[in-house]
Design an enzyme around this catalytic site. Structure first.
Site, PDB file in Angstrom:
ATOM      1  N   GLY A  40       0.806  -1.217   0.000  1.00 22.80           N
ATOM      2  CA  GLY A  40       0.000   0.000   0.000  1.00 22.80           C
ATOM      3  C   GLY A  40       0.842   1.273   0.000  1.00 22.80           C
ATOM      4  O   GLY A  40       1.870   1.364  -0.678  1.00 22.80           O
ATOM      5  N   VAL A  41       0.394   2.247   0.784  1.00 25.98           N
ATOM      6  CA  VAL A  41       1.080   3.533   0.891  1.00 25.98           C
ATOM      7  C   VAL A  41       2.518   3.328   1.355  1.00 25.98           C
ATOM      8  O   VAL A  41       3.454   3.935   0.822  1.00 25.98           O
ATOM      9  CB  VAL A  41       0.322   4.477   1.859  1.00 25.98           C
ATOM     10  CG1 VAL A  41       1.148   5.708   2.198  1.00 25.98           C
ATOM     11  CG2 VAL A  41      -1.023   4.891   1.265  1.00 25.98           C
ATOM     12  N   ASP A  42       2.701   2.479   2.344  1.00 21.32           N
ATOM     13  CA  ASP A  42       4.031   2.229   2.903  1.00 21.32           C
ATOM     14  C   ASP A  42       5.004   1.748   1.830  1.00 21.32           C
ATOM     15  O   ASP A  42       6.108   2.280   1.680  1.00 21.32           O
ATOM     16  CB  ASP A  42       3.909   1.201   4.032  1.00 21.32           C
ATOM     17  CG  ASP A  42       5.148   1.094   4.904  1.00 21.32           C
ATOM     18  OD1 ASP A  42       5.954   2.043   4.955  1.00 21.32           O
ATOM     19  OD2 ASP A  42       5.294   0.053   5.564  1.00 21.32           O
ATOM     20  N   THR A 131      -7.326   2.716   6.354  1.00 21.44           N
ATOM     21  CA  THR A 131      -8.530   2.388   5.578  1.00 21.44           C
ATOM     22  C   THR A 131      -8.280   1.409   4.438  1.00 21.44           C
ATOM     23  O   THR A 131      -9.214   1.040   3.739  1.00 21.44           O
ATOM     24  CB  THR A 131      -9.184   3.660   5.011  1.00 21.44           C
ATOM     25  OG1 THR A 131      -8.270   4.284   4.099  1.00 21.44           O
ATOM     26  CG2 THR A 131      -9.571   4.626   6.113  1.00 21.44           C
ATOM     27  N   GLY A 132      -7.063   0.965   4.272  1.00 26.07           N
ATOM     28  CA  GLY A 132      -6.755  -0.021   3.242  1.00 26.07           C
ATOM     29  C   GLY A 132      -6.738  -1.416   3.832  1.00 26.07           C
ATOM     30  O   GLY A 132      -7.756  -1.933   4.304  1.00 26.07           O
ATOM     31  N   TYR A 134      -5.796  -2.435   6.580  1.00 28.10           N
ATOM     32  CA  TYR A 134      -6.193  -2.506   7.988  1.00 28.10           C
ATOM     33  C   TYR A 134      -7.704  -2.399   8.163  1.00 28.10           C
ATOM     34  O   TYR A 134      -8.196  -2.389   9.282  1.00 28.10           O
ATOM     35  CB  TYR A 134      -5.467  -1.449   8.811  1.00 28.10           C
ATOM     36  CG  TYR A 134      -3.989  -1.732   9.027  1.00 28.10           C
ATOM     37  CD1 TYR A 134      -3.359  -2.861   8.499  1.00 28.10           C
ATOM     38  CD2 TYR A 134      -3.217  -0.863   9.758  1.00 28.10           C
ATOM     39  CE1 TYR A 134      -2.009  -3.104   8.705  1.00 28.10           C
ATOM     40  CE2 TYR A 134      -1.863  -1.103   9.983  1.00 28.10           C
ATOM     41  CZ  TYR A 134      -1.274  -2.223   9.447  1.00 28.10           C
ATOM     42  OH  TYR A 134       0.065  -2.461   9.661  1.00 28.10           O
TER      43      TYR A 134
END
Length: 183
Positions: A40-42, A131-132, A134
């Site tokens: 994801g973002v990370d 919100t992804g 998780y």
């Protein structure tokens, strides 16, 4: 796509796009506790930012966070090759139907803004934390983000010029538009 709304001296902005392309002082990373990248973002921030971010994250693991960064905490590193100065890493909570973990999500936003202010960041870009993968419900996540950021702006009205919420898709954009429309 972007929309703006001014709260005191700080502008709240909603952008649908890629957080790794945001030219701001500090980009917030929805990190995993290892600080060593992930999905994801990370993963996107680590890939685009390059090895400098990972090197500083490894140093943080070796010096202060041997067991990982706790949920709700925040810490900063260089932004490496991103068009930002810093990355503020925060670990969001995993959503649970059995336990209210909202206080941990609130802490992510509060602690990220605290770290950004300590760095002297005037512009900050947030993803939709938790919100992804998780599974935090987007409407609640958006409300929590907006309400928490507004409360921090009210408490420190001159700390920031712009707080940007960067979302990836139409569904998240609509949730943030609704949260920003509430007073």
């Amino acid at each position: 796509m972007s929309a703006s709304r001014s709260d005191s001296a700080t502008t709240l902005t909603l952008v649908q796009g890629d957080i790794t392309e945001q030219a701001v002082d500090a980009v917030v990373n929805a990190a995993n506790s290892s600080l060593l990248g992930g999905g994801g973002v990370d993963g996107a921030i680590h890939r685009r930012g390059g090895p400098e971010i990972l090197d500083e994250c490894r140093d943080l693991r070796a010096s202060k966070y041997g067991r990982g960064l706790p949920t709700g905490a925040a810490v900063a590193t260089t932004a490496g090759r991103l068009p930002a100065r810093w990355v503020v890493h925060t670990v969001g909570p995993v959503w649970s139907a059995d336990e209210d973990r909202t206080h941990l999500l609130v802490s992510c936003y509060e602690q990220s803004l605290r770290v950004a202010a300590e760095l002297g960041a005037r512009t900050v870009a947030f993803p939709a934390i938790s919100t992804g993968v998780y599974r935090w419900p987007i409407a609640d996540g958006a409300r929590t983000a907006v309400d928490t950021v507004r409360a921090q702006i009210e408490a420190t009205p001159d700390a920031f010029d712009e707080i940007r919420f960067v979302v990836f898709d139409d569904h998240a954009r609509r949730a943030y538009e609704a949260a920003l429309a509430e007073d």
